[in-house]
Design an enzyme around this catalytic site. Structure first.
Site, PDB file in Angstrom:
ATOM      1  N   TYR A  63     -13.970   5.817 -13.428  1.00 42.41           N
ATOM      2  CA  TYR A  63     -13.863   4.977 -12.534  1.00 42.41           C
ATOM      3  C   TYR A  63     -14.153   3.573 -13.145  1.00 42.41           C
ATOM      4  O   TYR A  63     -14.358   2.362 -12.842  1.00 42.41           O
ATOM      5  CB  TYR A  63     -14.303   5.840 -10.947  1.00 42.41           C
ATOM      6  N   LEU A  73       0.809   2.071  -6.958  1.00 44.41           N
ATOM      7  CA  LEU A  73       0.167   1.038  -8.382  1.00 44.41           C
ATOM      8  C   LEU A  73       0.153   1.710  -9.607  1.00 44.41           C
ATOM      9  O   LEU A  73       0.182   0.695 -10.717  1.00 44.41           O
ATOM     10  CB  LEU A  73      -1.227  -0.117  -8.017  1.00 44.41           C
ATOM     11  N   ASP A  93       0.637  -0.900   0.256  1.00 42.07           N
ATOM     12  CA  ASP A  93      -0.210  -0.014  -0.293  1.00 42.07           C
ATOM     13  C   ASP A  93       0.617   1.535   0.056  1.00 42.07           C
ATOM     14  O   ASP A  93       1.864   1.425   0.453  1.00 42.07           O
ATOM     15  CB  ASP A  93      -0.525  -0.146   0.792  1.00 42.07           C
TER      16      ASP A  93
END
Length: 261
Positions: free
Chosen positions: A161, A56, A40
């Protein structure tokens, strides 16, 4: 043979472990005896076997994190994601390309009997309406090629999204046919409204009544633990015949869709 949700002796990797669904999943996995390795941007307040700061949106960061974890991986939980308050390209990088690349890196450490699950969204339910575009993106199999395709086609993507979550669902279905030949299962879930820090951020740009409409017919938002349980189940031995599924975890919102005016 007896199957249960125990994860004793299993090494698992989970992205997005610092908050929301990812943190709840990591906590549940610890309860069931897993050796949990988290990635993370922020370190969670959990006692994990290891934690690696990972972005990421950057393939080098992803590959370095997986190399640092090393060893056998029995299960991967893709829980990381960013909300639509971020730039369109960043949303697509993290929610799809980064998740896909993390999975490809972890797959090098997986074996027969391993499993993968990703957190999509009921915002990705419209994937059937964008099959041509999604297949074109999926055909770009490297991170760099995916970025190039997105940069060329970004103007035509109305909701980054939703498109990222649609891509995640279709990619899961596509990969399931080949990965199962290696004895590896892959599935995803599509949560509805979940009360997390991400939803708080989404509410800064989306009206509350719009979000509350997605919480019908159950008439409440879920809590992260209610999303974590299905994820843990899907990657457990108890789900050994479930492959390529997109499991709605939305209190019945998707089921009611054909009957809404």
């Amino acid at each position: 043979m007896v199957y249960d949700f125990r994860y004793d002796t299993k090494r698992v990797v989970i992205s997005g472990c610092a908050s929301g669904i990812g943190r709840a999943t990591a906590e549940l996995l610890l309860h069931f005896g897993a050796e949990v390795h988290g990635v993370d941007l922020r370190e969670p307040d959990l006692c994990l076997a290891s934690f690696t700061v990972t972005d990421l949106a950057l393939p080098d960061s992803i590959s370095a994190a997986v190399a640092q974890i090393g060893g056998r991986v029995d299960a991967l939980f893709n829980c990381a994601g960013v909300p639509p308050t971020h730039g369109k390209l960043d949303v697509l990088k993290v929610n799809f390309l980064g998740t896909r690349y993390l999975t490809s890196c972890v797959l090098e450490h997986m074996h027969e009997g391993a499993a993968i699950v990703s957190t999509s969204s009921n915002g990705g339910a419209g994937w059937r309406n964008h099959l041509a575009e999604l297949r074109a993106l999926l055909a770009e199999t490297t991170f760099a090629a995916g970025i190039a395709w997105l940069e060329q086609n970004l103007a035509g993507i109305a909701n980054a999204y939703s498109f990222s979550k649609e891509a995640l669902i279709l990619w899961t279905m596509h990969e399931s046919a080949s990965l199962i030949k290696r004895g590896i299962r892959i599935n995803c879930t599509s949560p509805g409204a979940v009360q997390t820090p991400m939803l708080d951020e989404i509410e800064t740009i989306v009206a509350r009544d719009v979000i509350d409409a997605v919480a019908q017919p159950i008439d409440r938002r879920s809590v992260p633990l209610e999303q974590a349980w299905p994820l843990v189940m899907l990657n457990s031995d108890a789900a050994s015949y479930i492959n390529g599924a997109d499991l709605a975890v939305d209190g019945g919102f998707a089921a009611a869709a054909p009957f809404r005016p």
